[in-house]
Design a protein around this motif. Structure first.
Motif, PDB file in Angstrom:
ATOM      1  N   SER A 561      14.419 -32.082  11.721  1.00  0.00           N
ATOM      2  CA  SER A 561      13.174 -31.320  11.697  1.00  0.00           C
ATOM      3  C   SER A 561      13.427 -29.858  11.343  1.00  0.00           C
ATOM      4  O   SER A 561      12.687 -29.257  10.573  1.00  0.00           O
ATOM      5  CB  SER A 561      12.486 -31.359  13.062  1.00  0.00           C
ATOM      6  N   LEU A 562      14.496 -29.296  11.904  1.00  0.00           N
ATOM      7  CA  LEU A 562      14.787 -27.890  11.618  1.00  0.00           C
ATOM      8  C   LEU A 562      15.138 -27.710  10.152  1.00  0.00           C
ATOM      9  O   LEU A 562      14.719 -26.752   9.508  1.00  0.00           O
ATOM     10  CB  LEU A 562      15.937 -27.403  12.503  1.00  0.00           C
ATOM     11  N   GLN A 564      14.123 -29.569   7.710  1.00  0.00           N
ATOM     12  CA  GLN A 564      12.873 -29.714   7.004  1.00  0.00           C
ATOM     13  C   GLN A 564      12.088 -28.394   7.032  1.00  0.00           C
ATOM     14  O   GLN A 564      11.551 -27.946   6.036  1.00  0.00           O
ATOM     15  CB  GLN A 564      12.056 -30.827   7.676  1.00  0.00           C
ATOM     16  N   TYR A 565      12.085 -27.782   8.212  1.00  0.00           N
ATOM     17  CA  TYR A 565      11.331 -26.549   8.409  1.00  0.00           C
ATOM     18  C   TYR A 565      11.884 -25.426   7.538  1.00  0.00           C
ATOM     19  O   TYR A 565      11.137 -24.655   6.936  1.00  0.00           O
ATOM     20  CB  TYR A 565      11.390 -26.156   9.889  1.00  0.00           C
ATOM     21  N   THR A 566      13.185 -25.368   7.425  1.00  0.00           N
ATOM     22  CA  THR A 566      13.761 -24.301   6.600  1.00  0.00           C
ATOM     23  C   THR A 566      13.501 -24.566   5.119  1.00  0.00           C
ATOM     24  O   THR A 566      13.462 -23.643   4.319  1.00  0.00           O
ATOM     25  CB  THR A 566      15.276 -24.193   6.812  1.00  0.00           C
ATOM     26  N   SER A 570       6.864 -21.916   6.522  1.00  0.00           N
ATOM     27  CA  SER A 570       5.417 -21.739   6.658  1.00  0.00           C
ATOM     28  C   SER A 570       5.152 -20.639   7.674  1.00  0.00           C
ATOM     29  O   SER A 570       6.055 -20.196   8.378  1.00  0.00           O
ATOM     30  CB  SER A 570       4.761 -23.052   7.094  1.00  0.00           C
ATOM     31  N   PHE A 574       7.830 -22.937  14.395  1.00  0.00           N
ATOM     32  CA  PHE A 574       8.347 -24.302  14.537  1.00  0.00           C
ATOM     33  C   PHE A 574       7.862 -24.886  15.854  1.00  0.00           C
ATOM     34  O   PHE A 574       7.947 -24.249  16.895  1.00  0.00           O
ATOM     35  CB  PHE A 574       9.869 -24.268  14.495  1.00  0.00           C
ATOM     36  N   THR A 578       6.962 -31.591  17.593  1.00  0.00           N
ATOM     37  CA  THR A 578       6.986 -32.510  16.458  1.00  0.00           C
ATOM     38  C   THR A 578       8.312 -33.248  16.364  1.00  0.00           C
ATOM     39  O   THR A 578       8.480 -34.122  15.526  1.00  0.00           O
ATOM     40  CB  THR A 578       6.777 -31.746  15.138  1.00  0.00           C
TER      41      THR A 578
END
Lengths: 873, 203
Positions: A561-562, A564-566, A570, A574, A578
């Motif tokens: 997830s992290l 993906q976030y990087t 957005s 974070f 999720t």
């Protein structure tokens, strides 16, 4: 003849080694005389021996020099000296992998293999097969077939054993020799019989019918070789296991009859086979145990060892079956072979009574330093099992363990002791302080980082709740000063827990934290800074969330997830919610330390089952918008075991949807199923959104289809629902042999069993190591309480396990274990509800006629509290 | 953001380590029916040095260093007491010593110990005959070729080829130096001749 060396001995000093100062280059130099004519067999023999000796010592030969020596050696085939020729064969085998072009000797070997000299034939076959590859094998196939049925036993044995070695390489060729092997199996020679049986089984072991036939034949006709009997017993017990044959099977009778064989080897093999059979009853074990008992008094150490080791195994599952041997085992505890003595004592510890424990422990401590680490671990495991059986003996055990902990020993041994002490602490609250004291002493001088961090973690968990927590601080802080980074970081975390739990220690802990903030390691500094700031807030909720109860998300999931976030930055921060939760809580799940330790391969944080599902589901385009997978249920069987189609379902819960994964297997070999999907009819306001069919389902090839269902938005309390399921598909009949389907098919359907969604599907288990802190953290904002009478439940244990399985939540603080002879109990459960709401349940149970239960639910969301109470009621 | 370090590395790491080799080896179910019985065989001297050694399972101790470490370990644990059988590094080891020699046969933990003993006894008896009852280092080294051949006749690639010492000796058909044409033997022949003459005269 031997005497002649006496003089030389005196000169060179006795015991000197003629091979001691061998130089490879000098030996290779000497090997040139291989080319001299006439050949001097004696000298050449000596040089060949030197070469083999050097190879045996691990001397490295380069390809060029090896090839050179090898080619020189081939000349020696001209000599007729028997020993020299035999040494040539050995050299060929030894050099097969280091020299080039070894196939040059093929014709010489083939000549010897088919020649008149029987002494050469067997060894020549074995050497030839060592250098042969699949293509060349066909060329010698004719000779091999002849050799297998040769009347000279050594030739036949050599051919059979070499064939076995070659099965790995050229199964298809060797398979053709089955008839010859069959003929050899009826040989009079015991070794030929054994080797033929071994080869036959190896060629046929995937064909159960053929193995059964073979077994029938040999068990009836009987064999001469004890080795072959052992082999036959192993084959029979394997077949029994595969076919789940009962103990009335003729195979079992055969094994049992081997208990009366005249060879000890066979008797032992049979006894061991019976002992290793799954679900053997005490009555079936009895004859095996009594022959093992006889072996216990054998003069042969190996036999005593074998017997007591096998009895030890029996004692794990059927201690009562072994009690008859207690007297014989008593005699073995002073055996000079310490392995035998250790096994005897650990067996007695399992079978003996509580009163004998002290005496046995004393006996074993007298020689524990002499035995190998492997057996020390066995001893520790026996003690661990004993502590569960006789909890009152824990002080004796603890004492013994702490002495063992002080002795030298490897990592596995120390780990077994530490694990054992930890389990005693968990089982017996009154032993907690002594146990922690021993562990504190141990980490003062512990070279194993893993153990030190494990103990520090335990100290952090248990220490603050002891009557005098301050005494542990010194031990922990010493680690910060003296140890490696990983241990220092663990020590800092442990310290923080003391500060969070004990207000009077907080100022001192803060001072120590301050010092840790100067540490040279990033991780240690980060932890110290973080804890420092949290502790300074002096808020119970913060402490609970960030110090006592760590993250409950799955680590690979978090990483993903992290990442993906990087990748997609957005504005939104974070959101940890999720991230999928960790499925199996990692710690404290040690319900029982069984002596039969489960063998876990060393794994590096392998992706959990749920992570794998997440991966699979996200590959389906329709499911990509559902968000992270919240929970995957255990598979539910939707068909009987022996039906045409076998279907099982796994429920995958998402924030607003459920995906039903149907794993279907078609067990009809004359059908090909296509476009398979499962039609679901919900009983409640659930909405079936989408079907993902399995395109093809051929015979015995499992396939999955999915059905997506939306959960009702307007009524969050509708958590349970029953679905009636029907599998629909297109059938195409096909030829059972070739699998070719007909051109056209017809639609058909198959009714499956109903599938239920319950409240447990909406809750993910989460372990809160400190339940009290978590309880405070969630707070009483949405607390509700209700009392229920569980009329049908008779015991507290039953009530506890029912509640746990019904709610699907994680029991905390070991509250799933009901102490004996109590008539009230408190069960603590923790979980996360779909959507990421923490939910905690405290159930007070009281036993009187039925069980009365007062349930208190806390959650960060009011609806969740209502859902739980509604579903319990 | 720094939440990740609340995940206790200590507790989870340790619970995932492999359990002892002993448990895995000792407790797993009966082994597959196979002719491959012997994992290794070796002969060491009384300092634990390798004189002869064969490893038949290539996965077990693939490098020379591992093999020698294993032999050292086995020797250290076994040379003090003649106990016949030991369990080390997940292997069953049967052994026997004679004067300054140590003989070892290694099999898997589940192997029938008596089969391994049969191999060990056969090895020892065969060498005993070939070395004319002088089972000691010096004599073994002088007949190293015979020893290599004996081992080759007893075990082939881990399979027990022969377990009867008499058969092994016949198959190897090894002569301890009968016709050595060295100075040494000439002197010896003369010596024997002298003695025989002496005895015949004395009679």
């Amino acid at each position: 003849m031997i005497k002649k060396f006496d003089k030389k001995d005196e000169e060179a000093g006795s015991g000197s080694n003629p091979f001691q100062h061998l130089e490879k280059s000098a030996v290779l130099q000497e090997a040139r005389i291989f080319n001299e004519t006439p050949i001097n067999p004696r000298r050449c023999l000596h040089i060949l021996t030197k070469i083999i000796y050097l190879l045996n010592q691990g001397e490295h030969f380069g390809t060029t020099e090896a090839t050179e020596a090898f080619f020189a050696m081939t000349r020696l085939f001209q000599s007729n000296d028997q020993t020299l020729r035999r040494m040539c064969y050995l050299t060929i085998k030894e050099m097969a992998n280091i020299s080039e072009d070894v196939i040059i000797v093929t014709s010489s070997l083939t000549k010897d293999m088919t020649g008149k000299e029987d002494v050469y034939r067997g060894p020549a076959i074995r050497a030839l097969c060592r250098i042969t590859d699949t293509t060349m094998l066909q060329a010698i196939e004719r000779y091999m077939k002849q050799a297998i049925v040769d009347k000279v036993p050594s030739v036949s044995s050599s051919a059979l054993v070499s064939s076995l070695h070659m099965v790995k390489m050229s199964y298809d060729v060797v398979k053709r020799w089955v008839n010859e092997a069959q003929e050899a199996a009826s040989s009079d020679n015991i070794m030929v019989q054994y080797h033929a049986l071994g080869l036959l089984y190896h060629l046929r072991k995937n064909d159960r019918l053929a193995v059964t036939k073979m077994l029938n034949k040999f068990t009836k006709s009987g064999l001469k070789s004890p080795f072959a009997y052992c082999m036959l017993i192993r084959i029979a017990s394997k077949l029994l296991e595969e076919t789940e044959g009962g103990h009335d099977s003729p195979l079992f009778d055969f094994i049992e009859s081997c208990l009366r064989n005249k060879h000890e080897m066979v008797v032992y093999e049979a006894a061991s086979a019976i002992v290793h059979m799954p679900n053997c009853t005490a009555r079936e074990l009895a004859p095996a145990v009594s022959v093992l008992q006889l072996f216990c008094s054998s003069p042969k150490a190996a036999l005593r060892y074998a017997a007591v080791r096998t009895l030890n195994k029996v004692a794990m599952k059927h201690p009562s079956a072994v009690t008859a041997c207690n007297l014989d085992l008593e005699n073995l505890i002073t055996d000079s072979n310490r392995s035998i003595a250790t096994l005897a004592i650990t067996t007695l510890l399992k079978t003996g009574s509580e009163s004998s424990v002290d005496r046995l422990m004393k006996q074993i401590s007298s020689f524990v330093s002499e035995i190998s680490d492997e057996f020390k671990v066995v001893v520790v495991q026996a003690i661990s099992a004993l502590c569960q059986k006789y909890p009152r003996k824990h002080s004796v055990m603890m004492n013994f363990l702490s002495n063992m902990l002080r002795d030298d020993g490897g990592f596995e041994y120390k780990r077994a002791i530490v694990d054992c002490i930890i389990s005693i602490i968990e089982e017996n609250p009154e032993s907690k302080e002594t146990g922690l004291a021993h562990l504190c002493e141990f980490i003062e001088d512990c070279e194993h980082t893993v153990l030190a961090t494990k103990i520090l973690h335990l100290l952090g968990k248990e220490g603050p709740r002891t009557p005098s927590p301050s005494k542990y601080i010194r031990f922990i802080f010493n680690r910060v000063v003296l140890e490696s980074e990983a241990v220092r970081a663990a020590a800092v975390s442990a310290l923080a827990k003391f500060g969070a739990q004990n207000d009077d220690l907080l100022p001192s802990v803060l001072v120590l934290m301050q010092r840790c903030m100067m540490d040279s390691d990033d991780e240690v500094r980060d932890r110290a800074t973080f804890y420092m700031n949290v502790l300074q807030q002096k808020q119970k909720a913060l402490n609970a969330a960030y110090i006592f109860n760590g993250l409950s998300v799955s680590i690979p999931g978090l990483e993903k997830s992290l990442h993906q976030y990087t990748l997609e930055p957005s504005e939104k921060p974070f959101d940890i919610k999720t991230v999928p939760l960790a499925t199996a809580p990692i710690t404290e799940q040690k319900t029982e330390i069984t002596p039969v330790a489960t063998s876990k391969a060393p794994e590096k944080l392998a992706p959990s089952r749920q992570d794998i599902y997440q991966e699979q589901l996200s590959a389906v385009p329709e499911f990509q918008s559902l968000g992270p997978l919240f929970k995957s249920s255990e598979p539910v069987q939707l068909t009987e075991a022996e039906t045409e189609y076998v279907v099982r379902c796994i429920k995958h819960t998402f924030a607003g949807h459920i995906v039903f994964q149907f794993d279907c297997t078609n067990t009809l070999n004359d059908q090909l199923l296509q476009r398979v999907h499962v039609q679901m009819e919900p009983s409640e306001a659930y909405e079936v959104v989408h079907h993902v069919p399995a395109p093809n389902l051929s015979y015995n090839q499992p396939g999955s289809c999915y059905t997506l269902v939306r959960l009702p938005d307007d009524d969050p309390t509708a958590v349970s629902c029953t679905f009636s399921c029907t599998m629909k598909y297109l059938v195409r009949d096909c030829d059972p042999n070739t699998g070719d389907p007909d051109d056209d098919g017809y639609d058909d359907e198959y009714v499956l069993e109903d599938l239920e969604v319950t409240v447990a599907d909406h809750i993910q288990k989460v372990l809160k190591p400190n339940f009290g802190a978590a309880w405070e953290e969630v707070g009483a904002d949405f607390e509700k309480e209700e009392t229920f009478a569980l009329a049908s439940v008779r015991t507290l244990e039953e009530a506890v396990s029912n509640i746990i399985s019904f709610l699907g939540m994680q029991p905390c603080e070991r509250s799933d274990k009901v102490p004996e002879n109590k008539n009230s109990h408190v069960l603590f459960l923790a979980g996360v509800f779909r959507g990421g709401y923490d939910v905690l349940v405290r159930a007070r149970l009281a036993l009187a006629d039925g069980v009365t239960m007062q349930v208190t639910v806390r959650s960060s969301d009011e609806n969740v509290v209502d859902v739980i109470l509604a579903s319990v009621g | 953001m720094s939440q990740s370090f609340f995940y206790e590395r200590s507790s989870s790491d340790s619970s995932k380590l492999s359990t002892s080799t002993l448990n895995t080896a000792m407790d797993s179910a009966a082994l597959d029916a196979s002719l491959y019985t012997v994992k290794a065989v070796f002969i060491l001297d009384n300092d634990g040095n390798r004189l002869l050694s064969k490893y038949y399972d290539t996965e077990l101790y693939p490098s020379m260093k591992e093999q020698k470490n294993f032999e050292k370990n086995v020797f250290n644990k076994t040379h003090k007491a003649d106990n016949e059988i030991a369990f080390l590094e997940g292997m069953t080891i049967v052994y026997k010593s004679s004067i300054d020699l140590f003989f070892y046969v290694v099999g898997s933990a589940q192997e029938n110990e008596l089969m391994l003993m049969a191999v060990l006894n056969c090895l020892f008896e065969s060498l005993n005959q070939i070395l004319r009852k002088n089972v000691e280092k010096r004599c073994l080294l002088d007949n190293m070729d015979g020893a290599f051949l004996v081992v080759d006749e007893i075990i082939d690639g881990g399979v027990i080829l022969e377990s009867d010492p008499q058969q092994v000796v016949e198959k190897v058909n090894y002569r301890t130096d009968d016709n050595p044409l060295s100075e040494h033997s000439v002197a010896q022949v003369l010596q024997t001749a002298k003695e025989q003459i002496k005895w015949s005269i004395l009679k």
